[in-house]
Design an enzyme around this catalytic site. Structure first.
Site, PDB file in Angstrom:
ATOM      1  N   ASN A  65       7.881  11.261  35.465  1.00 52.62           N
ATOM      2  CA  ASN A  65       7.760  12.715  35.341  1.00 52.62           C
ATOM      3  C   ASN A  65       8.063  13.216  33.925  1.00 52.62           C
ATOM      4  OD1 ASN A  65       9.679  15.364  35.447  1.00 52.62           O
ATOM      5  ND2 ASN A  65       7.846  15.615  36.691  1.00 52.62           N
ATOM      6  N   LYS A  92      25.136  21.350  40.656  1.00 50.99           N
ATOM      7  CA  LYS A  92      23.677  21.294  40.507  1.00 50.99           C
ATOM      8  C   LYS A  92      23.343  20.029  39.747  1.00 50.99           C
ATOM      9  CE  LYS A  92      19.472  22.914  40.561  1.00 50.99           C
ATOM     10  NZ  LYS A  92      19.126  21.646  41.280  1.00 50.99           N
ATOM     11  N   GLY A 136      15.444  16.465  41.851  1.00 46.14           N
ATOM     12  CA  GLY A 136      14.948  15.106  41.651  1.00 46.14           C
ATOM     13  C   GLY A 136      15.539  14.434  40.421  1.00 46.14           C
ATOM     14  N   ASP A 137      15.307  13.159  40.315  1.00 52.07           N
ATOM     15  CA  ASP A 137      15.645  12.346  39.140  1.00 52.07           C
ATOM     16  C   ASP A 137      14.803  11.082  39.312  1.00 52.07           C
ATOM     17  OD1 ASP A 137      17.817  12.259  36.816  1.00 52.07           O
ATOM     18  OD2 ASP A 137      17.774  10.250  37.636  1.00 52.07           O
ATOM     19  N   LYS A 141      25.670  15.071  40.804  1.00 54.84           N
ATOM     20  CA  LYS A 141      24.579  14.087  40.812  1.00 54.84           C
ATOM     21  C   LYS A 141      24.722  13.264  42.081  1.00 54.84           C
ATOM     22  CE  LYS A 141      21.172  12.890  38.106  1.00 54.84           C
ATOM     23  NZ  LYS A 141      20.452  13.675  37.091  1.00 54.84           N
TER      24      LYS A 141
HETATM   25  P1  NDP Z   1      10.598   8.832  37.198  1.00 51.33           P
HETATM   26  O1  NDP Z   1      11.066   8.069  38.369  1.00 51.33           O
HETATM   27  O2  NDP Z   1       9.495   9.809  37.355  1.00 51.33           O
HETATM   28  O3  NDP Z   1      10.171   7.848  36.024  1.00 51.33           O
HETATM   29  C1  NDP Z   1      11.059   6.915  35.514  1.00 51.33           C
HETATM   30  C2  NDP Z   1      10.353   6.096  34.452  1.00 51.33           C
HETATM   31  O4  NDP Z   1      11.314   5.319  33.764  1.00 51.33           O
HETATM   32  C3  NDP Z   1       9.354   5.118  35.034  1.00 51.33           C
HETATM   33  O5  NDP Z   1       8.313   4.908  34.134  1.00 51.33           O
HETATM   34  C4  NDP Z   1      10.196   3.862  35.208  1.00 51.33           C
HETATM   35  O6  NDP Z   1       9.442   2.660  35.219  1.00 51.33           O
HETATM   36  C5  NDP Z   1      11.054   3.920  33.969  1.00 51.33           C
HETATM   37  N1  NDP Z   1      12.316   3.207  34.222  1.00 51.33           N
HETATM   38  C6  NDP Z   1      13.209   3.424  35.223  1.00 51.33           C
HETATM   39  N2  NDP Z   1      14.231   2.546  35.156  1.00 51.33           N
HETATM   40  C7  NDP Z   1      13.956   1.757  34.114  1.00 51.33           C
HETATM   41  C8  NDP Z   1      14.630   0.651  33.532  1.00 51.33           C
HETATM   42  N3  NDP Z   1      15.787   0.170  34.037  1.00 51.33           N
HETATM   43  N4  NDP Z   1      14.052   0.111  32.421  1.00 51.33           N
HETATM   44  C9  NDP Z   1      12.884   0.598  31.908  1.00 51.33           C
HETATM   45  N5  NDP Z   1      12.205   1.629  32.438  1.00 51.33           N
HETATM   46  C10 NDP Z   1      12.731   2.183  33.510  1.00 51.33           C
HETATM   47  O7  NDP Z   1      11.902   9.546  36.621  1.00 51.33           O
HETATM   48  P2  NDP Z   1      12.018  10.798  35.621  1.00 51.33           P
HETATM   49  O8  NDP Z   1      10.881  10.828  34.689  1.00 51.33           O
HETATM   50  O9  NDP Z   1      12.320  11.984  36.456  1.00 51.33           O
HETATM   51  O10 NDP Z   1      13.364  10.441  34.847  1.00 51.33           O
HETATM   52  C11 NDP Z   1      13.366   9.724  33.619  1.00 51.33           C
HETATM   53  C12 NDP Z   1      14.665   9.983  32.881  1.00 51.33           C
HETATM   54  O11 NDP Z   1      14.785  11.390  32.610  1.00 51.33           O
HETATM   55  C13 NDP Z   1      15.941   9.608  33.639  1.00 51.33           C
HETATM   56  O12 NDP Z   1      16.913   9.187  32.710  1.00 51.33           O
HETATM   57  C14 NDP Z   1      16.385  10.934  34.254  1.00 51.33           C
HETATM   58  O13 NDP Z   1      17.767  10.943  34.522  1.00 51.33           O
HETATM   59  C15 NDP Z   1      16.021  11.884  33.115  1.00 51.33           C
HETATM   60  N6  NDP Z   1      15.852  13.289  33.475  1.00 51.33           N
HETATM   61  C16 NDP Z   1      15.012  13.681  34.478  1.00 51.33           C
HETATM   62  C17 NDP Z   1      14.844  15.020  34.744  1.00 51.33           C
HETATM   63  C18 NDP Z   1      13.883  15.510  35.772  1.00 51.33           C
HETATM   64  O14 NDP Z   1      13.764  16.724  35.913  1.00 51.33           O
HETATM   65  N7  NDP Z   1      13.164  14.647  36.489  1.00 51.33           N
HETATM   66  C19 NDP Z   1      15.604  16.045  34.026  1.00 51.33           C
HETATM   67  C20 NDP Z   1      16.417  15.531  32.939  1.00 51.33           C
HETATM   68  C21 NDP Z   1      16.521  14.199  32.705  1.00 51.33           C
HETATM   69  P3  NDP Z   1       9.256   1.834  36.582  1.00 51.33           P
HETATM   70  O15 NDP Z   1       8.200   2.552  37.346  1.00 51.33           O
HETATM   71  O16 NDP Z   1       8.845   0.478  36.134  1.00 51.33           O
HETATM   72  O17 NDP Z   1      10.581   1.825  37.278  1.00 51.33           O
HETATM   73  O1  2IT Z   2      19.176  15.093  34.785  1.00 52.99           O
HETATM   74  C1  2IT Z   2      18.751  16.214  35.144  1.00 52.99           C
HETATM   75  O2  2IT Z   2      19.026  17.231  34.513  1.00 52.99           O
HETATM   76  C2  2IT Z   2      17.903  16.275  36.338  1.00 52.99           C
HETATM   77  N1  2IT Z   2      17.576  15.236  36.909  1.00 52.99           N
HETATM   78  C3  2IT Z   2      17.442  17.608  36.857  1.00 52.99           C
HETATM   79  C4  2IT Z   2      18.524  18.283  37.657  1.00 52.99           C
HETATM   80  C5  2IT Z   2      18.119  19.537  38.364  1.00 52.99           C
HETATM   81  O3  2IT Z   2      18.974  20.025  39.126  1.00 52.99           O
HETATM   82  O4  2IT Z   2      17.020  20.059  38.180  1.00 52.99           O
END
Ligand code: NDP
Ligand code: 2IT
Length: 446
Positions: free
Chosen positions: A241, A90, A165-166, A126
């Site tokens: 997100n 997952k 998603g991520d 992943k």
């Molecule tokens: P999104 O794609 O929704 O948002 C990503 C954000 O981070 C954007 O604002 C983006 O800016 C910025 N970003 C991406 N790459 C870079 C970089 N190299 N330098 C600076 N800013 C950057 O992704 P999420 O919000 O889903 O994910 C954000 C983080 O949270 C990640 O590390 C992800 O692995 C983690 N995460 C996500 C989960 C989820 O459920 N979605 C769960 C747990 C962790 P720009 O638009 O300019 O690229």
């Molecule tokens: O990094 C993370 O935990 C996620 N992007 C969410 C993974 C998931 O299966 O909901």
């Protein structure tokens, strides 16, 4: 680090010298597992630590699709099925030009421990692609997602591997991916999480990672500092997100969020971030954070995303990407008297930065514990799909809150047991690892 664990790390360095993010995550984890190695000589004998850091399987594939100009595009697709000892693989899919095996192996390894901490029976994986959704039309994103799923579908399943998603993969992408999965398989088994609410998605999954981060943070502040978000100045990197819903919950809890960013730069708004405006820019227009300062007189825009760590704050929530806080950034935060850093992104602090914060008694919530609310709520989505139910927002949110508080309590208890209540990184690694190791031990050499 225990000699046996240090040898395992050295071997990884010689096997995968170019995979720096994966090596970084492996080092961070192995450097905290000595108490387990000392207590369990049988794990050492069974080479359980060696097996734990190696993915069970990696699938790499070609993704060919046609863009709006009629040109053929070719991207790389991956799924890293890291560890299934406690349940089906997952973990999310990331679409970003930087995606490579090193990044997906680090994310997969972290996911194994995170998923264990949720208390749910889910293993870790992943995947993703170097496809960049930025600037692409909806039709191009759909064409890419359909091509990606045309290969991925044969490797996933509700009892095998359940992606989500991520970065770069949100509701739009999950919808297109799920549509193609159903078209090929004729199965409506909920194989992806983060689905739309009209076709099996869970209420509160969109909000879950950001909300969960703040629930974890509140419990940590209350337990360690007898304090809360109320009246605190908060900065949040990213505006995707995780960042958006962390901003919403931190504000609801009485914090004042003054800064958010994207990969180009950051905005500072001393009046407090207007989240409706951020959501309009990011979720509706798919625009840049710079547009916030263009629309709001009280705000300033600064080029360069790293400058955000120089904005004075009580609480920092890195919610963008890996290695966005290095030792210099951590020093800047501390010089401005930061009291807590909770990681919404995966591995946003370098190992040196996280150690520095922990040693200086900053309340440090490591990603695999603090951002586990997203995957935990994905687990709730799987339960609802399996039982053909739809829980209310309040029910899911309450389960999320209880889960995050329990994760904090487990991690804190483990940190205290091994000596330092601030070392929640050790606490998370050991608490997450113990369950996976027990499952691997009982299942024999596989
Ligand atoms: P999104 O794609 O929704 O948002 C990503 C954000 O981070 C954007 O604002 C983006 O800016 C910025 N970003 C991406 N790459 C870079 C970089 N190299 N330098 C600076 N800013 C950057 O992704 P999420 O919000 O889903 O994910 C954000 C983080 O949270 C990640 O590390 C992800 O692995 C983690 N995460 C996500 C989960 C989820 O459920 N979605 C769960 C747990 C962790 P720009 O638009 O300019 O690229
Ligand atoms: O990094 C993370 O935990 C996620 N992007 C969410 C993974 C998931 O299966 O909901």
């Amino acid at each position: 680090m225990n000699k046996n664990l240090a040898d395992i790390y050295d071997k990884l360095v010689s096997s995968y010298p170019e995979q720096k993010e994966y090596l970084q995550a492996a080092k961070e984890i192995l450097s905290t597992l000595s108490p387990v190695a000392d207590a369990h000589p049988e794990y050492v004998k069974e080479k359980l630590f060696e097996r734990f850091v190696e993915p069970e399987r990696i699938v790499c594939f070609r993704v060919s699709w046609v863009d709006d100009k009629g040109e053929v595009q070719v991207n790389h697709g991956y799924r890293v099925q890291f560890n299934s000892a406690i349940g089906a693989y997952k973990g999310g899919l990331r679409f970003h030009p930087s995606v490579n095996l090193s990044i997906l192996k680090f994310l997969g390894l972290e996911q194994v421990l995170k998923n264990s901490l949720t208390g749910l029976p889910i293993g870790g994986g992943k995947g993703g692609s170097d496809f960049d959704p930025k600037g692409k039309s909806d039709r191009e994103v759909m064409a890419f997602c359909q091509a990606f799923m045309t290969e991925l579908y044969r490797h996933i399943g509700e009892f095998t591997d359940v992606p989500a998603g991520d970065i770069g993969v949100g509701g739009r992408e999950i919808g297109y991916l799920y549509g193609q999965y159903k078209r090929i398989t004729q199965r409506n088994d909920g194989v992806l999480t983060g689905k739309g609410l009209t076709f099996g998605g869970s209420l509160a999954r969109t909000e879950a990672t950001g909300y969960g981060l703040c629930y974890f943070g509140s419990r940590a502040l209350q337990t360690i500092k007898k304090d809360s978000f109320a009246g605190k100045t908060v900065i949040i990197s990213g505006s995707g997100n995780v960042a958006i819903y962390a901003c919403q919950k931190a504000t609801e809890l009485g914090g004042k969020v003054v800064s958010m960013s994207d990969s180009n730069g950051y905005v500072y708004d001393p009046e407090g971030i207007d989240l409706a405006l951020v959501k309009e820019i990011k979720e509706v227009r798919r625009g840049r954070i710079k547009e916030y300062a263009e629309a709001k007189n009280s705000a300033e825009y600064h080029e360069g995303c790293r400058g955000i760590w120089g904005v004075p704050c009580d609480i920092a929530l890195p919610c963008a990407t890996q290695n966005e806080i290095d030792l210099d950034d951590a020093k800047k935060l501390l010089a401005n008297h930061v009291m807590a850093v909770f990681e919404g992104a995966n591995m946003p602090c370098t190992l040196e930065a996280s150690r520095y914060l922990i040693e200086n008694k900053v309340v440090f919530g490591p990603a695999k514990a603090a951002n586990a609310g997203g995957v935990a709520t994905s687990g709730f989505e799987m339960s609802q799909n399996a039982s053909r139910e739809s829980w209310t927002f309040a029910e899911v949110d309450a389960k999320l809150k209880t889960t995050m508080e329990r994760i904090f309590d487990d991690v804190y208890k483990t940190a205290c047991k091994y000596g330092d209540e601030y070392d929640l990184l050790l606490g998370a690694n050991v608490a997450g690892f113990e369950k996976v190791a027990d499952a691997m031990h009982r299942q024999g050499i596989v």
